[in-house]
Design an enzyme around this catalytic site. Structure first.
Site, PDB file in Angstrom:
ATOM      1  N   ASN A   9       0.860  -1.185   0.000  1.00 43.07           N
ATOM      2  CA  ASN A   9       0.000   0.000   0.000  1.00 43.07           C
ATOM      3  C   ASN A   9       0.896   1.235   0.000  1.00 43.07           C
ATOM      4  O   ASN A   9       1.482   1.574   1.023  1.00 43.07           O
ATOM      5  CB  ASN A   9      -0.886  -0.032   1.254  1.00 43.07           C
ATOM      6  CG  ASN A   9      -1.703   1.240   1.415  1.00 43.07           C
ATOM      7  OD1 ASN A   9      -1.831   2.038   0.488  1.00 43.07           O
ATOM      8  ND2 ASN A   9      -2.255   1.436   2.608  1.00 43.07           N
ATOM      9  N   TRP A  10       0.984   1.880  -1.155  1.00 42.76           N
ATOM     10  CA  TRP A  10       1.893   3.039  -1.274  1.00 42.76           C
ATOM     11  C   TRP A  10       1.329   4.285  -0.619  1.00 42.76           C
ATOM     12  O   TRP A  10       2.031   5.276  -0.481  1.00 42.76           O
ATOM     13  CB  TRP A  10       2.175   3.336  -2.742  1.00 42.76           C
ATOM     14  CG  TRP A  10       2.926   2.268  -3.482  1.00 42.76           C
ATOM     15  CD1 TRP A  10       3.268   1.018  -3.026  1.00 42.76           C
ATOM     16  CD2 TRP A  10       3.441   2.359  -4.820  1.00 42.76           C
ATOM     17  NE1 TRP A  10       3.955   0.333  -3.999  1.00 42.76           N
ATOM     18  CE2 TRP A  10       4.077   1.124  -5.111  1.00 42.76           C
ATOM     19  CE3 TRP A  10       3.421   3.356  -5.801  1.00 42.76           C
ATOM     20  CZ2 TRP A  10       4.683   0.881  -6.341  1.00 42.76           C
ATOM     21  CZ3 TRP A  10       4.020   3.101  -7.019  1.00 42.76           C
ATOM     22  CH2 TRP A  10       4.651   1.881  -7.274  1.00 42.76           C
ATOM     23  N   LYS A  11       0.053   4.266  -0.295  1.00 43.98           N
ATOM     24  CA  LYS A  11      -0.632   5.457   0.262  1.00 43.98           C
ATOM     25  C   LYS A  11      -0.421   6.652  -0.679  1.00 43.98           C
ATOM     26  O   LYS A  11      -0.356   6.467  -1.882  1.00 43.98           O
ATOM     27  CB  LYS A  11      -0.146   5.748   1.683  1.00 43.98           C
ATOM     28  CG  LYS A  11      -0.158   4.493   2.555  1.00 43.98           C
ATOM     29  CD  LYS A  11      -0.002   4.788   4.005  1.00 43.98           C
ATOM     30  CE  LYS A  11       0.153   3.481   4.756  1.00 43.98           C
ATOM     31  NZ  LYS A  11       0.009   3.609   6.191  1.00 43.98           N
ATOM     32  N   HIS A  98      -9.342   0.753   4.991  1.00 42.17           N
ATOM     33  CA  HIS A  98      -8.065   0.970   5.683  1.00 42.17           C
ATOM     34  C   HIS A  98      -8.326   1.871   6.890  1.00 42.17           C
ATOM     35  O   HIS A  98      -9.176   2.766   6.837  1.00 42.17           O
ATOM     36  CB  HIS A  98      -7.053   1.625   4.723  1.00 42.17           C
ATOM     37  CG  HIS A  98      -5.670   1.649   5.278  1.00 42.17           C
ATOM     38  ND1 HIS A  98      -5.270   2.591   6.201  1.00 42.17           N
ATOM     39  CD2 HIS A  98      -4.607   0.837   5.078  1.00 42.17           C
ATOM     40  CE1 HIS A  98      -4.008   2.346   6.535  1.00 42.17           C
ATOM     41  NE2 HIS A  98      -3.585   1.287   5.865  1.00 42.17           N
ATOM     42  N   GLU A 100      -6.881   4.318   8.005  1.00 40.16           N
ATOM     43  CA  GLU A 100      -6.771   5.765   7.728  1.00 40.16           C
ATOM     44  C   GLU A 100      -8.059   6.282   7.107  1.00 40.16           C
ATOM     45  O   GLU A 100      -8.433   7.437   7.315  1.00 40.16           O
ATOM     46  CB  GLU A 100      -5.553   6.022   6.816  1.00 40.16           C
ATOM     47  CG  GLU A 100      -4.249   5.859   7.595  1.00 40.16           C
ATOM     48  CD  GLU A 100      -3.053   5.406   6.766  1.00 40.16           C
ATOM     49  OE1 GLU A 100      -3.105   5.502   5.525  1.00 40.16           O
ATOM     50  OE2 GLU A 100      -2.068   4.944   7.376  1.00 40.16           O
ATOM     51  N   GLU A 170      -5.075  -5.367  10.596  1.00 34.79           N
ATOM     52  CA  GLU A 170      -4.073  -4.326  10.820  1.00 34.79           C
ATOM     53  C   GLU A 170      -4.375  -3.605  12.133  1.00 34.79           C
ATOM     54  O   GLU A 170      -5.206  -2.692  12.162  1.00 34.79           O
ATOM     55  CB  GLU A 170      -4.114  -3.311   9.680  1.00 34.79           C
ATOM     56  CG  GLU A 170      -3.886  -3.895   8.314  1.00 34.79           C
ATOM     57  CD  GLU A 170      -3.370  -2.835   7.343  1.00 34.79           C
ATOM     58  OE1 GLU A 170      -2.243  -2.975   6.879  1.00 34.79           O
ATOM     59  OE2 GLU A 170      -4.092  -1.858   7.092  1.00 34.79           O
ATOM     60  N   GLY A 176       2.429   2.168  10.718  1.00 30.63           N
ATOM     61  CA  GLY A 176       3.324   3.316  10.557  1.00 30.63           C
ATOM     62  C   GLY A 176       4.008   3.743  11.846  1.00 30.63           C
ATOM     63  O   GLY A 176       4.592   4.822  11.922  1.00 30.63           O
ATOM     64  N   SER A 215       3.617  -2.209  10.351  1.00 34.64           N
ATOM     65  CA  SER A 215       5.079  -2.194  10.520  1.00 34.64           C
ATOM     66  C   SER A 215       5.719  -3.545  10.196  1.00 34.64           C
ATOM     67  O   SER A 215       6.688  -3.943  10.847  1.00 34.64           O
ATOM     68  CB  SER A 215       5.455  -1.719  11.927  1.00 34.64           C
ATOM     69  OG  SER A 215       4.979  -0.403  12.134  1.00 34.64           O
ATOM     70  N   GLY A 236       2.873  -1.217   4.279  1.00 32.20           N
ATOM     71  CA  GLY A 236       2.861   0.219   3.987  1.00 32.20           C
ATOM     72  C   GLY A 236       4.263   0.712   3.680  1.00 32.20           C
ATOM     73  O   GLY A 236       4.787   0.528   2.585  1.00 32.20           O
ATOM     74  N   GLY A 237       4.899   1.316   4.679  1.00 28.47           N
ATOM     75  CA  GLY A 237       6.213   1.944   4.512  1.00 28.47           C
ATOM     76  C   GLY A 237       7.224   1.095   3.754  1.00 28.47           C
ATOM     77  O   GLY A 237       7.878   1.579   2.816  1.00 28.47           O
TER      78      GLY A 237
HETATM   79  C1  PEP Z   1      -0.672   0.009   6.069  1.00 29.60           C
HETATM   80  O1  PEP Z   1      -0.802   1.189   5.895  1.00 29.60           O
HETATM   81  O2  PEP Z   1      -1.516  -0.782   5.626  1.00 29.60           O
HETATM   82  C2  PEP Z   1       0.509  -0.456   6.817  1.00 29.60           C
HETATM   83  C3  PEP Z   1       0.527  -1.684   7.239  1.00 29.60           C
HETATM   84  O3  PEP Z   1       1.491   0.466   7.023  1.00 29.60           O
HETATM   85  P1  PEP Z   1       2.948   0.181   7.668  1.00 29.60           P
HETATM   86  O4  PEP Z   1       3.461  -1.076   7.056  1.00 29.60           O
HETATM   87  O5  PEP Z   1       3.757   1.381   7.272  1.00 29.60           O
HETATM   88  O6  PEP Z   1       2.738   0.071   9.136  1.00 29.60           O
END
Ligand code: PEP
Length: 252
Positions: A9-11, A98, A100, A170, A176, A215, A236-237
């Site tokens: 997920n590049w956001k 998600h 967010e 999640e 994040g 993470s 994500g990241g």
């Molecule tokens: C996400 O946004 O779905 C996620 C898991 O982010 P991160 O890996 O950065 O915690």
């Protein structure tokens, strides 16, 4: 059989040029890997058509996801993006719910169900995100929260529809933050989720893919993916680095 999946997920990160470069790097690195793991990327909306053409021309195994979609197929909904047009440009998946989106855009379970139904009608698969906030875990309400997120949304689908859904657990406190759920915490919740799914859809529960997100990185992916009920990750990241993302894919 349950499918293993790693989805990035590049956001709202990368411009189109950076996005294309990242896809090319990932594509190059995954070419020789076993086909057993599904590889999905979810770039921003603005990149999807261009990246879709690139993936097609490279005959890539990478599948495309959108990060969100409208809860209508067409009409006077300024600024929204129709699930049908996402399918038309080559998306196979849409991330729905998600944290967010739930948190910053007040998306409710009702709204998410409408989106999921439209995604399925457009012949794509939803990656449905669920997970508790820190205060909910600390007050021991995490199982109730996750249970409602499943019952209020997925329980309204038919068995045939549910078979196309991927669940991403999640925990919000791990997204994040650099704070990953331990593999015991992840496995405990994934097993619980599979049980809730089994209560309504006994013949689907064993086959549904449940991804962990929060993470997840090369240093912890192997331990998480080794657990019985963890079928991959929503990243994500770490999905913004081709090397890290592919190291995670290799962690199975
Ligand atoms: C996400 O946004 O779905 C996620 C898991 O982010 P991160 O890996 O950065 O915690």
């Amino acid at each position: 059989m349950r499918k293993r999946v790693v989805a990035g997920n590049w956001k709202m990160n990368t411009n189109i040029e950076e996005g294309l470069l990242l896809v090319k790097e990932i594509d190059h690195l995954v070419k020789d890997l076993s086909q057993e793991t599904g590889v999905i990327i979810a770039p921003p909306f603005t990149h999807l058509a261009t990246i879709s053409s690139l993936l097609k021309s490279e005959n890539s195994r990478i599948l495309l996801a959108a990060q969100n979609c409208a809860d209508h197929q067409s009409g006077a909904y300024t600024g929204e993006v129709s699930p049908n047009t996402l399918a038309e440009i080559g998306c196979k998946y849409v991330i729905i719910g998600h944290s967010e989106r739930r948190e910053y855009y007040s998306e409710t379970n009702d709204l998410l169900l409408r989106k999921i139904e439209l995604v399925l009608k457009a012949n794509m698969s939803p990656i449905y995100c669920i997970g508790e906030r820190l205060e909910e875990r600390e007050s021991n309400r995490h199982f109730d929260v996750v249970s409602s997120q499943i019952k209020e949304v997925l329980y309204n689908l038919s068995e045939e529809e549910l078979e196309k859904v991927i669940i991403a657990y999640e925990p919000v406190w791990a997204i994040g933050t650099g704070k990953t759920a331990s593999s015991d915490q992840a496995e405990e919740m994934h097993e619980f989720i599979r049980g809730i799914v089994a209560d309504k859809f006994p013949s689907c529960a064993d086959n549904i893919s449940i991804l962990y997100g929060g993470s997840c990185k090369p240093s912890n992916a192997q331990e998480l993916f080794a657990r019985k009920n963890v079928d991959g990750g929503l990243i994500g990241g770490a999905s913004l680095s081709a090397v890290d993302f592919v190291a995670i894919i290799k962690s199975f």
